[in-house]
Design an enzyme around this catalytic site. Structure first.
Site, PDB file in Angstrom:
ATOM      1  N   CYS A   1       0.817  -1.211   0.000  1.00 28.03           N
ATOM      2  CA  CYS A   1       0.000   0.000   0.000  1.00 28.03           C
ATOM      3  C   CYS A   1       0.862   1.278   0.000  1.00 28.03           C
ATOM      4  CB  CYS A   1      -0.983  -0.030   1.167  1.00 28.03           C
ATOM      5  SG  CYS A   1      -2.364   1.126   0.999  1.00 28.03           S
TER       6      CYS A   1
ATOM      7  N   ARG B   1     -12.498   6.242  -1.255  1.00 27.72           N
ATOM      8  CA  ARG B   1     -11.583   5.164  -0.926  1.00 27.72           C
ATOM      9  C   ARG B   1     -12.045   3.855  -1.566  1.00 27.72           C
ATOM     10  NH1 ARG B   1      -7.926   6.860   2.524  1.00 27.72           N
ATOM     11  NH2 ARG B   1      -7.078   4.761   2.766  1.00 27.72           N
TER      12      ARG B   1
ATOM     13  N   HIS C   1      -3.297  -5.612   2.207  1.00 32.01           N
ATOM     14  CA  HIS C   1      -3.110  -5.768   3.641  1.00 32.01           C
ATOM     15  C   HIS C   1      -3.667  -7.133   4.032  1.00 32.01           C
ATOM     16  CE1 HIS C   1      -2.101  -1.530   4.196  1.00 32.01           C
ATOM     17  NE2 HIS C   1      -3.169  -1.195   3.498  1.00 32.01           N
TER      18      HIS C   1
END
Length: 243
Positions: free
Chosen positions: A94, A128, A192
């Site tokens: 990320c 997002r 993640h």
């Protein structure tokens, strides 16, 4: 045999259990009788890239990336570029993945120049991209599961291949179906979760890459009992396949 791992900025880039990737690499190496040394390197600490076989960079928020720019400019950025070109193994998640690229331009037009070790750039968006996701990794002929949470949209430039192709979720930018980046021995991804505990095939491929670079051509890693890891992987795989 031993491998040396450098965890870059662990106190700053530490979102969503990314440290679990370090724990997983260490355990899987030690289970095969390979010694592992893990060092941490943060702001103000010197970085001796020649010492390490694997570099790990986790994810962080946008303002945390800005905090690191001065430290990177002090000499670390060049050291990291040298290590990438020297085919050291990198796993970047990320924000760490974005930082290896050329720049990040915020949604309101402010550009942050990053390390420039790989030819990718990121454009910020107001919305997002969040959720569990899955992509194919053609290099390994398998599916990878993870969790994404990012507003930046990353685009790959010449000389950089995607790590995989999206099956469910957004990946690099939600537009071109790509996820992550592969350049030399760099593995960049938005995953993640953390990534490696539930994707043992990818973890071992990254470790084998580092071992091959260290030894010229290392013996293939011995198989481990991955029942728990594969069960976790299969659960997410089935969940995402039926969305």
């Amino acid at each position: 045999m031993e491998l040396n791992i450098c965890h870059l900025y662990p106190d700053i880039l530490n979102l969503y259990g990314d440290r679990g990737n370090i724990i997983t690499m260490k355990r899987r190496l030690e289970s095969r009788g390979i010694s592992v040394n893990v060092d941490e390197c943060s702001i103000g600490q010197p970085l001796d890239v020649d010492k390490y076989d694997i570099f790990f960079i986790g994810g962080g928020q946008d303002f945390e990336q800005e905090v690191l720019l001065r430290d990177l400019a002090s000499g670390k950025a060049q050291e990291i570029r040298n290590a990438v070109e020297d085919e050291k193994t990198f796993l970047a998640i990320c924000g760490g993945y974005q930082m290896l690229g050329q720049y990040y331009k915020t949604w309101d037009g402010v550009q942050l120049d990053f390390i420039g070790a790989i030819n990718v750039h990121t454009i910020g968006a107001k919305e997002r991209m969040i959720g569990n996701y899955m992509f194919t990794c053609d290099e390994l002929n398998c599916e990878i599961v993870g969790f994404e949470n990012h507003s930046g949209k990353t685009y790959l430039g010449e000389g950089v291949a995607p790590l995989g192709t999206m099956l469910s979720g957004n990946g690099n930018n939600g537009e071109d179906k790509t996820e992550g980046a592969r350049y030399k021995n760099v593995f960049g991804t938005y995953s993640h979760g953390s990534l490696l505990p539930k994707n043992p095939v990818l973890c071992d491929f990254i470790l084998q890459t580092a071992l091959n670079r260290r030894c010229g051509s290392a013996e293939p890693l011995a198989p481990l009992d991955d029942t728990l890891e594969n069960n976790a992987h299969r659960y997410m795989q089935e969940r995402l396949s039926h969305k």
